[in-house]
Design a protein around this motif. Structure first.
Motif, short mmCIF file in Angstrom:
data_model
loop_
_atom_site.label_atom_id
_atom_site.label_comp_id
_atom_site.label_asym_id
_atom_site.label_seq_id
_atom_site.Cartn_x
_atom_site.Cartn_y
_atom_site.Cartn_z
N GLY A 38 42.25 33.02 36.33
CA GLY A 38 43.06 33.66 35.31
C GLY A 38 44.30 34.34 35.84
O GLY A 38 45.20 34.69 35.06
N ARG A 39 44.38 34.53 37.15
CA ARG A 39 45.57 35.16 37.76
C ARG A 39 46.33 34.20 38.65
O ARG A 39 47.56 34.28 38.74
N PHE A 40 45.62 33.34 39.32
CA PHE A 40 46.24 32.38 40.25
C PHE A 40 46.20 30.99 39.65
O PHE A 40 45.24 30.63 38.95
N THR A 41 47.24 30.20 39.94
CA THR A 41 47.30 28.82 39.47
C THR A 41 47.69 27.92 40.63
O THR A 41 48.70 28.16 41.30
N ILE A 42 46.89 26.90 40.85
CA ILE A 42 47.18 25.95 41.92
C ILE A 42 47.84 24.71 41.32
O ILE A 42 47.51 24.30 40.20
N MET B 194 50.58 33.14 42.32
CA MET B 194 49.71 34.30 42.26
C MET B 194 50.37 35.36 41.38
O MET B 194 51.43 35.89 41.74
N ASN B 195 49.76 35.63 40.26
CA ASN B 195 50.26 36.64 39.33
C ASN B 195 49.29 37.81 39.25
O ASN B 195 48.13 37.70 39.67
N SER B 196 49.77 38.90 38.68
CA SER B 196 48.93 40.10 38.51
C SER B 196 48.23 40.47 39.81
O SER B 196 47.02 40.73 39.83
N LEU B 197 48.99 40.49 40.87
CA LEU B 197 48.40 40.76 42.18
C LEU B 197 47.86 42.18 42.25
O LEU B 197 48.41 43.11 41.64
N LYS B 198 46.81 42.32 43.02
CA LYS B 198 46.15 43.61 43.20
C LYS B 198 46.13 43.94 44.69
O LYS B 198 46.16 43.03 45.53
N PRO B 199 46.00 45.22 45.02
CA PRO B 199 45.90 45.58 46.44
C PRO B 199 44.77 44.85 47.16
O PRO B 199 44.89 44.53 48.35
#
Length: 130
Positions: free
Chosen positions: A69-73, A86-91
């Motif tokens: 849901g956050r990353f797309t290949i 990579m979207n909505s990245l988190k620490p």
């Protein structure tokens, strides 16, 4: 000689985006599954996504629950390159990311295992600040 070159890492703020690239050479790209893994110091290498496609048909694309849901290949077979948006990245996404390749088919129960991939590129570091 098989070569995989990962790039695109860097420093980004939380909730930001990065796109990693994996450029491949030395093998028939269409025949191979390309996977993305990550590994933090002292931890096991984690499979996060993989894809196989040919002739515009995606045979399969898998994601780990941690990135779904956050990353797309995606892959551009004409350029022998796989991307990881990579979207909505988190620490917690902070670590080194690696791409890998293997000719064998991958299944839901096996795609994420590092031992299922014969070829590896060097890592690219992603740092997500809070």
């Amino acid at each position: 000689e098989v070569q995989l070159q990962a790039s695109g890492g860097g420093l980004v703020q939380a909730r930001g985006s990065l796109r990693l690239s994996c450029a491949a050479s030395g093998f028939t790209f269409d025949d191979y599954t390309i996977g993305w893994f990550r590994q933090a110091p002292g931890k096991e290498r984690e499979g996060i996504s993989c894809i196989k496609s040919s002739g515009g048909i995606i045979y399969y694309a898998y994601y780990s629950e941690s990135v779904k849901g956050r990353f797309t290949i995606s892959r551009d077979n004409a350029k022998n390159t796989v991307y990881l948006q990579m979207n909505s990245l988190k620490p917690v996404d902070t670590t080194a990311y690696y791409c890998a390749a293997d000719r064998g088919p991958k299944y839901d129960s096996t795609w994420y295992r590092p031992l299922m991939y014969n070829y590896w590129g060097q890592g690219t570091l992603v740092t997500v600040s809070s």
